[in-house]
Design a protein around this motif. Structure first.
Motif, PDB file in Angstrom:
ATOM      1  N   ILE A   1     -34.826  -9.655  32.224  1.00  0.00           N
ATOM      2  CA  ILE A   1     -35.280  -9.886  33.443  1.00  0.00           C
ATOM      3  C   ILE A   1     -34.132 -10.220  34.092  1.00  0.00           C
ATOM      4  O   ILE A   1     -32.974 -10.761  33.474  1.00  0.00           O
ATOM      5  N   LYS A   2     -34.158 -10.502  35.461  1.00  0.00           N
ATOM      6  CA  LYS A   2     -33.273 -11.030  36.272  1.00  0.00           C
ATOM      7  C   LYS A   2     -33.687 -12.451  36.992  1.00  0.00           C
ATOM      8  O   LYS A   2     -34.708 -12.621  37.161  1.00  0.00           O
ATOM      9  N   LEU A   3     -32.376 -13.383  36.948  1.00  0.00           N
ATOM     10  CA  LEU A   3     -32.715 -14.694  37.392  1.00  0.00           C
ATOM     11  C   LEU A   3     -31.856 -15.011  38.797  1.00  0.00           C
ATOM     12  O   LEU A   3     -30.731 -14.685  38.676  1.00  0.00           O
ATOM     13  N   GLU A   4     -32.269 -15.840  39.407  1.00  0.00           N
ATOM     14  CA  GLU A   4     -31.491 -16.346  40.579  1.00  0.00           C
ATOM     15  C   GLU A   4     -31.324 -17.727  40.463  1.00  0.00           C
ATOM     16  O   GLU A   4     -32.106 -18.500  40.302  1.00  0.00           O
ATOM     17  N   VAL A   5     -29.805 -17.912  40.370  1.00  0.00           N
ATOM     18  CA  VAL A   5     -29.762 -19.316  40.504  1.00  0.00           C
ATOM     19  C   VAL A   5     -29.899 -19.955  41.792  1.00  0.00           C
ATOM     20  O   VAL A   5     -29.374 -19.731  42.510  1.00  0.00           O
ATOM     21  N   VAL A   6     -30.929 -21.023  41.533  1.00  0.00           N
ATOM     22  CA  VAL A   6     -31.179 -21.654  42.799  1.00  0.00           C
ATOM     23  C   VAL A   6     -30.464 -22.891  43.276  1.00  0.00           C
ATOM     24  O   VAL A   6     -30.190 -23.503  44.288  1.00  0.00           O
ATOM     25  N   ASN A   7     -30.414 -23.642  42.060  1.00  0.00           N
ATOM     26  CA  ASN A   7     -29.476 -24.921  42.363  1.00  0.00           C
ATOM     27  C   ASN A   7     -28.325 -25.234  41.306  1.00  0.00           C
ATOM     28  O   ASN A   7     -28.689 -24.909  40.228  1.00  0.00           O
ATOM     29  N   ALA A   8     -27.263 -24.939  41.903  1.00  0.00           N
ATOM     30  CA  ALA A   8     -26.006 -24.857  40.884  1.00  0.00           C
ATOM     31  C   ALA A   8     -25.341 -26.043  40.744  1.00  0.00           C
ATOM     32  O   ALA A   8     -24.046 -25.965  40.442  1.00  0.00           O
ATOM     33  N   SER A   9     -26.136 -27.020  41.309  1.00  0.00           N
ATOM     34  CA  SER A   9     -25.142 -28.429  41.053  1.00  0.00           C
ATOM     35  C   SER A   9     -25.870 -29.354  39.871  1.00  0.00           C
ATOM     36  O   SER A   9     -25.452 -30.470  39.933  1.00  0.00           O
ATOM     37  N   THR A  10     -26.668 -28.871  39.084  1.00  0.00           N
ATOM     38  CA  THR A  10     -27.247 -29.623  37.982  1.00  0.00           C
ATOM     39  C   THR A  10     -26.222 -29.684  36.594  1.00  0.00           C
ATOM     40  O   THR A  10     -25.475 -28.841  36.805  1.00  0.00           O
ATOM     41  N   ASP A  11     -26.625 -30.588  35.778  1.00  0.00           N
ATOM     42  CA  ASP A  11     -25.840 -30.693  34.857  1.00  0.00           C
ATOM     43  C   ASP A  11     -25.978 -29.453  33.736  1.00  0.00           C
ATOM     44  O   ASP A  11     -24.859 -29.097  33.155  1.00  0.00           O
ATOM     45  N   PHE A  12     -26.940 -28.450  34.148  1.00  0.00           N
ATOM     46  CA  PHE A  12     -27.007 -27.354  33.320  1.00  0.00           C
ATOM     47  C   PHE A  12     -26.631 -25.800  33.955  1.00  0.00           C
ATOM     48  O   PHE A  12     -26.564 -24.981  33.521  1.00  0.00           O
ATOM     49  N   THR A  13     -26.239 -26.198  35.478  1.00  0.00           N
ATOM     50  CA  THR A  13     -25.846 -24.871  36.020  1.00  0.00           C
ATOM     51  C   THR A  13     -24.753 -24.966  36.901  1.00  0.00           C
ATOM     52  O   THR A  13     -24.251 -23.903  37.638  1.00  0.00           O
ATOM     53  N   ARG A  14     -23.623 -26.016  36.718  1.00  0.00           N
ATOM     54  CA  ARG A  14     -22.720 -26.186  37.327  1.00  0.00           C
ATOM     55  C   ARG A  14     -21.453 -24.972  37.134  1.00  0.00           C
ATOM     56  O   ARG A  14     -20.632 -24.658  38.072  1.00  0.00           O
ATOM     57  N   ALA A  15     -21.561 -24.159  36.244  1.00  0.00           N
ATOM     58  CA  ALA A  15     -20.750 -23.071  35.823  1.00  0.00           C
ATOM     59  C   ALA A  15     -21.388 -21.716  36.400  1.00  0.00           C
ATOM     60  O   ALA A  15     -20.643 -20.722  36.402  1.00  0.00           O
ATOM     61  N   TYR A  16     -22.381 -21.794  37.211  1.00  0.00           N
ATOM     62  CA  TYR A  16     -22.913 -20.721  38.034  1.00  0.00           C
ATOM     63  C   TYR A  16     -22.668 -21.032  39.357  1.00  0.00           C
ATOM     64  O   TYR A  16     -22.208 -22.163  39.955  1.00  0.00           O
ATOM     65  N   ALA A  17     -22.732 -19.891  40.141  1.00  0.00           N
ATOM     66  CA  ALA A  17     -22.851 -20.114  41.753  1.00  0.00           C
ATOM     67  C   ALA A  17     -24.365 -19.984  42.229  1.00  0.00           C
ATOM     68  O   ALA A  17     -25.004 -19.297  41.879  1.00  0.00           O
ATOM     69  N   GLU A  18     -24.542 -20.954  43.182  1.00  0.00           N
ATOM     70  CA  GLU A  18     -25.830 -20.878  43.876  1.00  0.00           C
ATOM     71  C   GLU A  18     -25.919 -19.503  44.492  1.00  0.00           C
ATOM     72  O   GLU A  18     -25.205 -18.648  45.116  1.00  0.00           O
TER      73      GLU A  18
END
Length: 223
Positions: A115-132
């Motif tokens: 499936i496809k996911l949207e990064v909603v919060n890119a400021s967490t410890d788990f998502t900092r390497a993604y873009a919002e």
């Protein structure tokens, strides 16, 4: 950073998770059995997917009452990062470490697909390497991934930025409220998600969209 993978009867994604953590951090994680009451000094604890205790009673209900969960709760209270994927997410919910609940898929069928996911919060410890707002690919494989929360809880997690990933428009595989695929606790150091990022981290998997989650959690983001 050091990591640990929790092992319980019925979990079947522990080897996938061990491989992912080793590849990305360069260090194999320690494994922690369900009866252990202490967890070594690590920076990230992962509860992988599978069918702990055959999903009897409710998915994750028995596993959430194993001795190791008290140790995980203590570590989470100290600020250690905790990641639960699929059945691991269900276990964290049953243990009270995350808000909401996971119900049977709306289709009443097991869903196994990409499936496809949207990064909603890119400021967490788990998502900092993604873009919002970034759209990433990720596989799912579950029968009980339909996220539910009462109105008060839903408003709180949405307002606090605790919704980290949503199923991208038109790809919700299970009927989750607000297309929610992943949530954190209020502090942001515990993350639960239904999709399997460990199964999309290298070319042999057909892509590496899941790699950034582990790079974020393990503080190995490339400069």
């Amino acid at each position: 950073m050091k990591s640990a993978v929790v092992q319980l009867p019925g979990l079947n994604r522990d080897r996938d998770m061990i491989t992912a953590l080793t590849m990305i951090s360069g260090k194999p994680p320690v494994t922690v059995w369900q009866t252990e009451t202490e967890i070594p000094d690590v920076d990230l604890i992962v509860i992988p997917g599978g069918f702990s205790y055959g999903d009897y009673l409710r998915c994750g209900a028995i596993a959430a009452r194993m001795p190791v969960m008290q140790a995980i709760k203590a570590k989470a209270e100290q600020g250690v990062r905790v990641l639960g994927v699929c059945n691991g997410f269900q276990i964290l919910l049953e243990a009270g470490l995350l808000p909401g609940a996971l119900m049977r898929n709306a289709s009443l069928k097991f869903v196994c697909k990409e499936i496809k996911l949207e990064v909603v919060n890119a400021s967490t410890d788990f998502t900092r390497a993604y873009a919002e707002g970034q759209i990433i690919r990720c596989p799912v494989a579950h029968h009980d991934g339909n996220y539910f929360a009462d109105a008060e809880t839903l408003n709180a997690i949405e307002g606090n930025g605790q919704v980290v990933f949503r199923y991208a428009a038109g790809t919700n595989p299970n009927g989750s409220m607000n297309d929610i695929a992943a949530v954190t606790n209020a502090r942001g150091n515990v993350l639960g998600m239904m999709p399997h990022p460990e199964n999309l981290i290298e070319a042999a998997h057909g892509g590496s969209d899941g790699r950034a989650l582990f790079a974020s959690a393990l503080d190995v983001i490339a400069a």
